[in-house]
Design a protein around this motif. Structure first.
Motif, PDB file in Angstrom:
ATOM      1  N   ASP A 145       0.808  -1.224   0.000  1.00 32.20           N
ATOM      2  CA  ASP A 145       0.000   0.000   0.000  1.00 32.20           C
ATOM      3  C   ASP A 145       0.838   1.269   0.000  1.00 32.20           C
ATOM      4  OD1 ASP A 145      -2.398  -1.393  -0.005  1.00 32.20           O
ATOM      5  OD2 ASP A 145      -2.564  -1.444   2.165  1.00 32.20           O
ATOM      6  N   GLY A 146       2.063   1.209   0.509  1.00 35.81           N
ATOM      7  CA  GLY A 146       2.877   2.412   0.570  1.00 35.81           C
ATOM      8  C   GLY A 146       3.453   2.855  -0.760  1.00 35.81           C
ATOM      9  N   VAL A 147       3.501   1.967  -1.736  1.00 41.86           N
ATOM     10  CA  VAL A 147       4.217   2.287  -2.978  1.00 41.86           C
ATOM     11  C   VAL A 147       3.484   3.309  -3.855  1.00 41.86           C
ATOM     12  CG1 VAL A 147       5.261   1.345  -5.077  1.00 41.86           C
ATOM     13  CG2 VAL A 147       5.416   0.079  -2.922  1.00 41.86           C
ATOM     14  N   PRO A 148       2.185   3.142  -4.168  1.00 43.20           N
ATOM     15  CA  PRO A 148       1.536   4.137  -5.043  1.00 43.20           C
ATOM     16  C   PRO A 148       1.625   5.574  -4.532  1.00 43.20           C
ATOM     17  CG  PRO A 148       0.198   2.159  -4.927  1.00 43.20           C
ATOM     18  CD  PRO A 148       1.276   2.004  -3.889  1.00 43.20           C
ATOM     19  N   PRO A 149       1.321   5.859  -3.252  1.00 38.59           N
ATOM     20  CA  PRO A 149       1.448   7.256  -2.829  1.00 38.59           C
ATOM     21  C   PRO A 149       2.877   7.777  -2.880  1.00 38.59           C
ATOM     22  CG  PRO A 149       0.863   5.844  -0.973  1.00 38.59           C
ATOM     23  CD  PRO A 149       0.715   5.029  -2.203  1.00 38.59           C
ATOM     24  N   LEU A 150       3.859   6.922  -2.631  1.00 42.33           N
ATOM     25  CA  LEU A 150       5.254   7.365  -2.736  1.00 42.33           C
ATOM     26  C   LEU A 150       5.631   7.639  -4.190  1.00 42.33           C
ATOM     27  CD1 LEU A 150       6.958   5.057  -0.090  1.00 42.33           C
ATOM     28  CD2 LEU A 150       6.774   7.555   0.001  1.00 42.33           C
ATOM     29  N   LEU A 151       5.069   6.886  -5.119  1.00 40.05           N
ATOM     30  CA  LEU A 151       5.317   7.170  -6.540  1.00 40.05           C
ATOM     31  C   LEU A 151       4.764   8.542  -6.915  1.00 40.05           C
ATOM     32  CD1 LEU A 151       4.548   3.730  -8.255  1.00 40.05           C
ATOM     33  CD2 LEU A 151       6.788   4.807  -7.987  1.00 40.05           C
ATOM     34  N   THR A 152       3.624   8.915  -6.352  1.00 39.79           N
ATOM     35  CA  THR A 152       3.064  10.229  -6.672  1.00 39.79           C
ATOM     36  C   THR A 152       3.886  11.357  -6.067  1.00 39.79           C
ATOM     37  OG1 THR A 152       1.571  10.385  -4.750  1.00 39.79           O
ATOM     38  CG2 THR A 152       0.742   9.220  -6.700  1.00 39.79           C
ATOM     39  N   LEU A 153       4.739  11.028  -5.097  1.00 38.35           N
ATOM     40  CA  LEU A 153       5.619  12.017  -4.471  1.00 38.35           C
ATOM     41  C   LEU A 153       7.026  12.007  -5.079  1.00 38.35           C
ATOM     42  CD1 LEU A 153       4.511  11.412  -0.779  1.00 38.35           C
ATOM     43  CD2 LEU A 153       4.207  13.547  -2.059  1.00 38.35           C
ATOM     44  N   ASP A 154       7.182  11.312  -6.214  1.00 37.21           N
ATOM     45  CA  ASP A 154       8.493  11.224  -6.881  1.00 37.21           C
ATOM     46  C   ASP A 154       9.581  10.778  -5.905  1.00 37.21           C
ATOM     47  OD1 ASP A 154       7.193  12.160  -9.136  1.00 37.21           O
ATOM     48  OD2 ASP A 154       7.870  14.219  -8.899  1.00 37.21           O
ATOM     49  N   ALA A 155       9.252   9.822  -5.043  1.00 38.07           N
ATOM     50  CA  ALA A 155      10.159   9.413  -3.978  1.00 38.07           C
ATOM     51  C   ALA A 155      11.401   8.718  -4.506  1.00 38.07           C
ATOM     52  CB  ALA A 155       9.423   8.484  -3.013  1.00 38.07           C
ATOM     53  N   GLN A 156      12.487   8.909  -3.774  1.00 42.06           N
ATOM     54  CA  GLN A 156      13.744   8.211  -4.013  1.00 42.06           C
ATOM     55  C   GLN A 156      14.097   7.412  -2.765  1.00 42.06           C
ATOM     56  OE1 GLN A 156      16.464  11.431  -4.786  1.00 42.06           O
ATOM     57  NE2 GLN A 156      15.990  11.468  -6.973  1.00 42.06           N
ATOM     58  N   VAL A 157      14.763   6.277  -2.959  1.00 45.63           N
ATOM     59  CA  VAL A 157      15.218   5.474  -1.823  1.00 45.63           C
ATOM     60  C   VAL A 157      16.715   5.702  -1.625  1.00 45.63           C
ATOM     61  CG1 VAL A 157      13.433   3.733  -2.148  1.00 45.63           C
ATOM     62  CG2 VAL A 157      15.649   3.411  -3.223  1.00 45.63           C
ATOM     63  N   GLU A 158      17.103   5.720  -0.362  1.00 42.27           N
ATOM     64  CA  GLU A 158      18.512   5.866   0.014  1.00 42.27           C
ATOM     65  C   GLU A 158      19.024   4.499   0.449  1.00 42.27           C
ATOM     66  OE1 GLU A 158      19.781   9.101   2.878  1.00 42.27           O
ATOM     67  OE2 GLU A 158      20.098   7.309   4.136  1.00 42.27           O
ATOM     68  N   LEU A 159      20.041   4.011  -0.240  1.00 41.75           N
ATOM     69  CA  LEU A 159      20.628   2.705   0.051  1.00 41.75           C
ATOM     70  C   LEU A 159      22.035   2.909   0.602  1.00 41.75           C
ATOM     71  CD1 LEU A 159      19.447   1.005  -3.236  1.00 41.75           C
ATOM     72  CD2 LEU A 159      18.542   0.534  -0.958  1.00 41.75           C
TER      73      LEU A 159
END
Length: 256
Positions: free
Chosen positions: A94-108
């Motif tokens: 469930d967390g992925v679609p709203p994060l996509l709308t926020l142009d999210a980036q992941v820090e690895l």
């Protein structure tokens, strides 16, 4: 095996031996909390869904906070983390679609240093990610320019909590003073091997009022999706439901 909340790992190993040692990262302070900086927002990977739901955030994060309130039940929200939701890479995360709308980036992060990837490039398929064995997903970053406008999240399931989504939609809109849409981010989950943005629909709604944009949604806009038949729904039902949820999510985003 990396463990933060454990809400995905524990159910997967009921009456099974763990295949490798467990490293609990849930109490690493640098991986907790939500901070606003000059370039945008940083959400620590071990931040729980309860913490996200209760945080004071701009209206653009409303979709993410609405998703946070519907993941599992209260106990799951108190333990489950945002990084775990992404690294589990379920098509119904469930967390992925709203994060996509926020142009999210992941820090690895690893001993070799840090790198960032767009979330759309991080999840590469069904339960597959670009994370290397020596890396931990330490944070999610939302750029300042994406933290604008209003947003919504709509989820369809057999009940409101403790259920895997049949289909879900997240929307973020920016609008001019006359109400015309100037920026749109629209993503659908549980209807392909990973959540997908509908970029053609995003382009088509620009310049329209929300009511006209809702009326213009058609099956052709769903071409990036590849829903399947399973015990929760048929592929045809998912497609029909996605159109209804897209219209609902657009209207909710307009209302803020």
């Amino acid at each position: 095996m990396l463990l933060a909340g454990g809400t995905d790992i524990f159910p997967a190993y009921v009456q099974k031996n763990l295949p490798k040692p467990v490293l609990d990262v849930s109490q690493i302070e640098e991986m907790r909390g939500i901070v606003r900086g000059e370039s945008g927002w940083r959400i620590g990977g071990a931040t729980t869904w309860t913490e996200i739901a209760r945080a004071e955030l701009p209206p653009a994060f409303a979709g993410l906070q609405q998703a946070a309130r519907q993941i599992g039940a209260r106990q799951v929200q108190n333990r489950g983390t945002i990084a775990g939701n992404l690294c589990n890479a379920s098509p119904a995360a469930d967390g992925v679609p709203p994060l996509l709308t926020l142009d999210a980036q992941v820090e690895l992060s690893s001993q070799a240093g840090q790198r960032r990837l767009p979330l759309a490039d991080f999840i590469t398929g069904y339960r597959r990610t670009a994370r290397r064995e020596d890396e931990i997903l330490t944070a999610i970053h939302v750029p300042q320019q994406a933290a604008q406008g209003t947003a919504s999240f709509v989820k369809l399931g057999a009940r409101s909590h403790l259920v895997i989504s049949i289909v879900m939609v997240a929307v973020r809109l920016e609008r001019a003073e006359d109400g015309a849409i100037t920026t749109a981010r629209i993503a659908v989950g549980a209807a392909a091997d990973r959540a997908r943005r509908l970029t053609a629909l995003e382009a088509d709604v620009i310049g329209k009022a929300v009511e006209n944009a809702s009326a213009a949604i058609s099956p052709q806009h769903l071409s990036p999706l590849a829903p399947i038949d399973d015990v929760r729904a048929t592929a045809a039902y998912r497609r029909d439901a996605a159109i209804t949820l897209l219209r609902d999510a657009l209207n909710r985003a307009e209302r803020g």
